[in-house]
Design a protein around this motif. Structure first.
Motif, mmCIF file in Angstrom:
data_model
loop_
_atom_site.group_PDB
_atom_site.id
_atom_site.type_symbol
_atom_site.label_atom_id
_atom_site.label_comp_id
_atom_site.label_asym_id
_atom_site.label_seq_id
_atom_site.Cartn_x
_atom_site.Cartn_y
_atom_site.Cartn_z
ATOM 1 N N SER A 74 0.798 -1.300 -0.032
ATOM 2 C CA SER A 74 -0.017 -0.041 0.016
ATOM 3 C C SER A 74 0.891 1.158 0.199
ATOM 4 C CB SER A 74 -0.863 0.198 1.297
ATOM 5 O OG SER A 74 -0.170 0.048 2.290
ATOM 6 N N GLY A 75 2.223 1.112 0.181
ATOM 7 C CA GLY A 75 2.962 2.295 0.139
ATOM 8 C C GLY A 75 3.033 2.667 1.845
ATOM 9 N N LYS A 76 2.605 2.126 2.636
ATOM 10 C CA LYS A 76 2.541 2.369 4.211
ATOM 11 C C LYS A 76 3.767 1.486 4.678
ATOM 12 C CE LYS A 76 -2.264 3.538 5.073
ATOM 13 N NZ LYS A 76 -3.480 3.573 5.785
ATOM 14 N N LEU A 77 4.454 2.035 5.920
ATOM 15 C CA LEU A 77 5.508 1.471 6.278
ATOM 16 C C LEU A 77 5.454 1.515 7.743
ATOM 17 C CD1 LEU A 77 7.821 3.653 7.222
ATOM 18 C CD2 LEU A 77 8.010 4.036 4.760
ATOM 19 N N VAL A 78 6.367 0.728 8.658
ATOM 20 C CA VAL A 78 6.655 0.839 9.754
ATOM 21 C C VAL A 78 8.140 0.645 9.798
ATOM 22 C CG1 VAL A 78 6.638 -0.536 11.974
ATOM 23 C CG2 VAL A 78 4.448 -0.439 10.355
ATOM 24 N N CYS A 79 8.547 1.607 10.839
ATOM 25 C CA CYS A 79 9.997 1.751 11.210
ATOM 26 C C CYS A 79 10.314 1.228 12.612
ATOM 27 C CB CYS A 79 10.549 3.206 10.945
ATOM 28 S SG CYS A 79 12.342 3.336 11.222
ATOM 29 N N THR A 80 11.220 0.400 12.898
ATOM 30 C CA THR A 80 11.301 0.154 14.213
ATOM 31 C C THR A 80 12.957 -0.069 14.461
ATOM 32 O OG1 THR A 80 10.872 -1.657 16.092
ATOM 33 C CG2 THR A 80 10.977 -2.594 13.762
ATOM 34 N N GLY A 81 13.179 0.040 15.797
ATOM 35 C CA GLY A 81 14.580 -0.121 16.364
ATOM 36 C C GLY A 81 15.400 1.414 16.401
ATOM 37 N N ALA A 82 14.633 2.694 16.075
ATOM 38 C CA ALA A 82 15.260 3.566 16.200
ATOM 39 C C ALA A 82 15.260 4.011 17.423
ATOM 40 C CB ALA A 82 14.328 4.573 15.414
ATOM 41 N N ARG A 83 16.423 4.973 17.880
ATOM 42 C CA ARG A 83 16.640 5.369 19.106
ATOM 43 C C ARG A 83 16.442 7.071 19.241
ATOM 44 N NH1 ARG A 83 19.272 2.438 23.301
ATOM 45 N NH2 ARG A 83 19.284 0.358 22.397
ATOM 46 N N LYS A 84 16.100 7.510 18.116
ATOM 47 C CA LYS A 84 15.818 9.107 18.082
ATOM 48 C C LYS A 84 14.690 9.199 17.039
ATOM 49 C CE LYS A 84 19.732 10.599 16.953
ATOM 50 N NZ LYS A 84 20.374 9.213 16.571
ATOM 51 N N PRO A 85 13.798 9.960 17.224
ATOM 52 C CA PRO A 85 12.843 10.319 16.040
ATOM 53 C C PRO A 85 13.438 10.768 14.991
ATOM 54 C CG PRO A 85 12.033 11.503 18.279
ATOM 55 C CD PRO A 85 13.390 10.894 18.324
ATOM 56 N N GLU A 86 14.683 11.192 14.826
ATOM 57 C CA GLU A 86 15.462 11.609 13.574
ATOM 58 C C GLU A 86 15.772 10.651 12.775
ATOM 59 O OE1 GLU A 86 15.470 13.237 17.064
ATOM 60 O OE2 GLU A 86 17.507 13.543 16.882
#
Lengths: 182, 182
Positions: B150-162
């Motif tokens: 769909s073009g949607k995504l999930v990002c995980t593992g980040a430690r900062k919003p940047e």
DNA sequence: CCGGTATTTAAATGGGTATTAAAATAGGTT
DNA sequence: AACCTATTTTAATACCCATTTAAATACCGG
């Protein structure tokens, strides 16, 4: 031309807005509503003999009718009974036929093993140990036909009665051309 | 620039000293503590909606928050409630964000099969039979992104919003450069 | 001999599975 | 000693299960 009998019509529509299934379950005699088993409320009519599924969203599924006319009658009756119980519903949008199940008879016994080989393994499934019928998937019309050794058959997946007619004609022609019928 | 929504922040800290989880389980209403199932005590707050895990060592894990602000609020509330029950705790050390889960949308449907091939098999895993998303591991920032058709995504593992922002930007650029987006 | 299994189709909608990351800690298996 | 399991949270989405209806027919158990 083979005689075709429509055995079941499944159709869907919407009553317009959200429904309080709990309230409807109490208002309609004989209604079955077990949300932890299935999210829809089940309500059966004697005439036409149908089972209607009502959902929280207002969407409705009617099964068991023998014609589109019976579907319309059944949904109207159910809507009227819900309104009679004081539950407001909006006018019903168009009814969509989702599936037509029909039966017919090729008129003579057929050899399913021979048919399985000649029709090609891609569109045919035949495992007599598992199920006595041969499963034949047609692309046009997009339906599935169950063929039995007796020559009787079941067509399902059709959206219009003409699809059933076309499927039976097609199969009859194919079997005759292969010398597997008549 | 794609809109990014932080869905979950997991953070850890310490209350300073050993905790009597058995006593806390009795003092905090709704606390779940089944040491033979899991060594931590689970305590949920309605506001901010979080689940905090307390350990015998005094270490704490807070999950479910939507921001670092919410994490701080949640841990303060939990600490206050424990103290209100007469259980002494020392001042809390710094809170460390361990993981940020965020969602975003590339704005258009994407072909995961084509992406799996062009991004290279070493950093991509795509087994639609097992899971509908494509797993893409980035080295910088070190995060894992799940891409959907769909073009949607999930990002995980980040430690900062940047990190999330950088990852989404990078993927957008890569896909555009390969002609797989837009 | 009756009822239940098997199969196919379609809609509706919840619930569950699958995946990813991370911390904490107690238990078990190599 | 190094893994693995256990738990919590969260999004994305495709698939599974649940239910209803109907026909055809071969086989099963009671």
């Amino acid at each position: 031309m083979a005689v075709i009998k429509i055995e079941n019509v499944v159709a869907s529509t919407s009553l317009g807005g959200e429904l309080d299934l709990q309230a409807i379950a109490l208002a309609l005699d004989g209604a079955e509503y077990e949300p932890e088993q299935f999210p829809g409320l089940i309500y059966r009519l004697k005439e036409p003999k149908t089972a209607t599924l009502l959902f929280r969203s207002g969407k409705v599924v009617c099964t068991g009718a023998k014609s589109l006319e019976q579907v319309k009658t059944a949904i109207s009756k159910v809507a009227k009974q819900i309104e009679a119980a004081g539950i407001v519903i909006k006018g019903e949008p168009k009814i969509e036929v989702q599936n037509i199940v029909a039966s017919s008879d090729l008129g003579a016994k057929i050899n399913l093993n021979a048919i399985a080989i000649s029709l090609g393994l891609e569109k045919v499934e035949y495992e007599p140990e598992q199920f006595p019928g041969l499963v034949y998937r047609l692309d046009v019309p997009k339906v599935v036909v169950l063929l039995f050794g007796s020559g009787k058959l079941v067509c399902t997946g059709a959206r219009k009665p003409e699809d059933v007619e076309a499927a039976v004609d097609k199969i009859t022609e194919e079997l005759k051309a292969a010398g597997l019928l008549k």
